[in-house]
Scaffold this motif. Structure first.
Motif, PDB file in Angstrom:
ATOM      1  N   MET A   1      22.457 -88.960  67.133  1.00  0.00           N
ATOM      2  CA  MET A   1      22.717 -87.612  67.601  1.00  0.00           C
ATOM      3  C   MET A   1      23.084 -87.641  69.079  1.00  0.00           C
ATOM      4  O   MET A   1      22.427 -88.290  69.860  1.00  0.00           O
ATOM      5  CB  MET A   1      21.467 -86.763  67.406  1.00  0.00           C
ATOM      6  N   ASP A   2      24.128 -86.988  69.448  1.00  0.00           N
ATOM      7  CA  ASP A   2      24.468 -86.784  70.847  1.00  0.00           C
ATOM      8  C   ASP A   2      24.154 -85.329  71.155  1.00  0.00           C
ATOM      9  O   ASP A   2      24.881 -84.420  70.770  1.00  0.00           O
ATOM     10  CB  ASP A   2      25.940 -87.094  71.099  1.00  0.00           C
ATOM     11  N   TRP A   3      23.038 -85.082  71.819  1.00  0.00           N
ATOM     12  CA  TRP A   3      22.559 -83.721  72.027  1.00  0.00           C
ATOM     13  C   TRP A   3      23.555 -82.857  72.781  1.00  0.00           C
ATOM     14  O   TRP A   3      23.580 -81.654  72.638  1.00  0.00           O
ATOM     15  CB  TRP A   3      21.207 -83.720  72.749  1.00  0.00           C
ATOM     16  N   ARG A   4      24.443 -83.483  73.585  1.00  0.00           N
ATOM     17  CA  ARG A   4      25.408 -82.689  74.361  1.00  0.00           C
ATOM     18  C   ARG A   4      26.521 -82.133  73.491  1.00  0.00           C
ATOM     19  O   ARG A   4      27.145 -81.148  73.858  1.00  0.00           O
ATOM     20  CB  ARG A   4      25.987 -83.537  75.481  1.00  0.00           C
ATOM     21  N   THR A   5      26.795 -82.756  72.356  1.00  0.00           N
ATOM     22  CA  THR A   5      27.861 -82.271  71.489  1.00  0.00           C
ATOM     23  C   THR A   5      27.357 -81.790  70.137  1.00  0.00           C
ATOM     24  O   THR A   5      28.136 -81.288  69.340  1.00  0.00           O
ATOM     25  CB  THR A   5      28.914 -83.383  71.257  1.00  0.00           C
ATOM     26  N   ALA A   6      26.079 -81.936  69.872  1.00  0.00           N
ATOM     27  CA  ALA A   6      25.518 -81.486  68.593  1.00  0.00           C
ATOM     28  C   ALA A   6      25.632 -79.966  68.494  1.00  0.00           C
ATOM     29  O   ALA A   6      25.474 -79.255  69.483  1.00  0.00           O
ATOM     30  CB  ALA A   6      24.059 -81.913  68.472  1.00  0.00           C
ATOM     31  N   SER A   7      25.912 -79.485  67.299  1.00  0.00           N
ATOM     32  CA  SER A   7      26.038 -78.041  67.141  1.00  0.00           C
ATOM     33  C   SER A   7      24.686 -77.349  67.261  1.00  0.00           C
ATOM     34  O   SER A   7      24.602 -76.239  67.761  1.00  0.00           O
ATOM     35  CB  SER A   7      26.709 -77.707  65.809  1.00  0.00           C
ATOM     36  N   PHE A 118      17.910 -90.066  82.614  1.00  0.00           N
ATOM     37  CA  PHE A 118      18.240 -89.557  81.282  1.00  0.00           C
ATOM     38  C   PHE A 118      18.443 -90.751  80.374  1.00  0.00           C
ATOM     39  O   PHE A 118      19.104 -91.722  80.744  1.00  0.00           O
ATOM     40  CB  PHE A 118      19.531 -88.729  81.318  1.00  0.00           C
ATOM     41  N   ARG A 119      17.852 -90.714  79.193  1.00  0.00           N
ATOM     42  CA  ARG A 119      17.975 -91.831  78.271  1.00  0.00           C
ATOM     43  C   ARG A 119      18.115 -91.320  76.846  1.00  0.00           C
ATOM     44  O   ARG A 119      17.423 -90.390  76.444  1.00  0.00           O
ATOM     45  CB  ARG A 119      16.744 -92.717  78.385  1.00  0.00           C
ATOM     46  N   LYS A 120      19.015 -91.951  76.086  1.00  0.00           N
ATOM     47  CA  LYS A 120      19.134 -91.696  74.652  1.00  0.00           C
ATOM     48  C   LYS A 120      18.345 -92.770  73.914  1.00  0.00           C
ATOM     49  O   LYS A 120      18.265 -93.907  74.384  1.00  0.00           O
ATOM     50  CB  LYS A 120      20.590 -91.764  74.209  1.00  0.00           C
ATOM     51  N   ARG A 121      17.801 -92.393  72.780  1.00  0.00           N
ATOM     52  CA  ARG A 121      17.119 -93.369  71.935  1.00  0.00           C
ATOM     53  C   ARG A 121      18.130 -94.413  71.507  1.00  0.00           C
ATOM     54  O   ARG A 121      19.247 -94.086  71.128  1.00  0.00           O
ATOM     55  CB  ARG A 121      16.514 -92.670  70.715  1.00  0.00           C
TER      56      ARG A 121
END
Length: 124
Positions: A1-7, A118-121
Motif C-alpha cells: 500500500m502506498d498511503w499517499r496514493t491509496a484511495s 518517514f518509513r514504509k513497511r
C-alpha cells in the motif's frame, strides 16, 4: 500500500507525547540530573476500512515512548525515532509511519530542534 496514493487510508496519531531523558551530543546535555524534555509525534498509516473489530493500538507505541524515562544516556534522536518506528511496525496493520522527536527547549532562539523520519513497511 502506498498511503499517499491509496484511495482509502486511515491515519492514527499520537500528538505531543512528552518524556524527559538524558539525550544529546553536547557536553551540557550529559547531566542525568537535568534530563531533556522531548516531545514525540507519531503518525501510523493503514488501509481503510479496517477489518471488523480491527484497530491500531496507539497505546502500544505510547507505552514504548514513556518507558524511556530513566534510561541511560542516548546520543542521537535518530536512535529514539528508530525505536518508535520499530514499535509501530510491531502492529501488523501499520503500513507506513512518520515519527518526529523534538527538543522544544534546546535553544533559546528556536521553538525546537529534532528529527523526523518517514518509513514504509518493507515488502519482505
Amino acid at each position: 500500500m502506498d498511503w499517499r496514493t491509496a484511495s482509502d487510508s486511515v491515519r492514527v496519531f499520537l500528538k505531543d507525547v512528552a518524556v524527559d531523558l538524558s539525550v544529546g551530543l553536547h557536553p551540557w546535555e550529559r547531566h542525568p540530573e537535568r534530563p531533556t524534555r522531548l516531545v514525540i509525534n507519531v503518525e501510523m498509516f493503514a488501509d481503510w476500512p479496517l477489518a471488523d473489530g480491527a484497530f491500531i493500538n496507539y497505546d502500544h507505541v505510547r507505552q514504548r515512548i514513556l518507558s524511556w524515562a530513566g534510561r541511560p544516556h542516548v546520543e542521537l534522536l535518530e536512535t529514539l525515532a528508530e525505536e518508535v518506528i520499530s514499535a509501530c511496525f510491531e502492529l501488523p496493520l501499520v503500513q507506513a509511519c512518520k515519527v518526529r522527536v523534538a527538543k522544544p527547549q534546546v535553544f533559546n532562539e528556536a521553538a525546537g530542534a529534532g528529527v523526523e523520519i518517514f518509513r514504509k513497511r518493507s515488502a519482505s
